[in-house]
Design an enzyme around this catalytic site. Sequence first.
Site, PDB file in Angstrom:
ATOM      1  N   CYS A  25      30.864 -48.486  39.077  1.00  0.00           N
ATOM      2  CA  CYS A  25      30.201 -47.993  37.868  1.00  0.00           C
ATOM      3  C   CYS A  25      30.992 -48.381  36.623  1.00  0.00           C
ATOM      4  O   CYS A  25      30.419 -48.661  35.571  1.00  0.00           O
ATOM      5  CB  CYS A  25      30.051 -46.471  37.942  1.00  0.00           C
ATOM      6  SG  CYS A  25      29.256 -45.911  39.466  1.00  0.00           S
TER       7      CYS A  25
HETATM    8  C1  BEZ Z   1      31.584 -47.110  43.047  1.00  0.00           C
HETATM    9  O1  BEZ Z   1      30.662 -47.354  42.286  1.00  0.00           O
HETATM   10  O2  BEZ Z   1      32.627 -47.741  43.029  1.00  0.00           O
HETATM   11  C2  BEZ Z   1      31.441 -45.983  44.038  1.00  0.00           C
HETATM   12  C3  BEZ Z   1      30.203 -45.426  44.241  1.00  0.00           C
HETATM   13  C4  BEZ Z   1      30.065 -44.394  45.150  1.00  0.00           C
HETATM   14  C5  BEZ Z   1      31.163 -43.922  45.830  1.00  0.00           C
HETATM   15  C6  BEZ Z   1      32.392 -44.476  45.615  1.00  0.00           C
HETATM   16  C7  BEZ Z   1      32.549 -45.514  44.709  1.00  0.00           C
END
Ligand code: BEZ
Length: 136
Positions: A25
């Site tokens: 993200c």
């Molecule tokens: C990420 O976007 O890196 C992520 C998404 C869900 C769980 C852990 C990490």
Amino acid sequence: MPTDDLFKGKKVVIFGVPGAFTPGCSKTHLPGYIKDAERIKGKGVSEIVCVSVNDPFVMAAWGEAHGAAGKVRMLADTNAEFAKAAGLDLNLAVLGGVRCKRFSAVVNNGVVEALNVEPADAPTGMTCSLAEKMLV
Ligand code: BEZ
């Protein structure tokens, strides 16, 4: 903020992420929308909104860390009410419980014109919900 106020009388691009400051993200999803904000707004979009099941202080800090001001509005879905109401909730034990699937949508005066939800077998993946796929 009531969703009526958020969506009434304008075209909004909203995208949802599993968590502020998570690697995918933070490295890809949010920065893509910040980079493409001008292009997306140039297509008649009044506002770009990022939503996550996090508290408002975390969302504000995440936005500040990325220079989101004036480009992407950071909204906290603190109790996952939006995610659940939209059928976009996801149980992610690694992040401590209920989160939001990765998605993007175009909402025009409250009507969902496009909805891109990452597939159920990879709900945190990045195949269809990124900025580069939005209003191309
Ligand atoms: C990420 O976007 O890196 C992520 C998404 C869900 C769980 C852990 C990490």
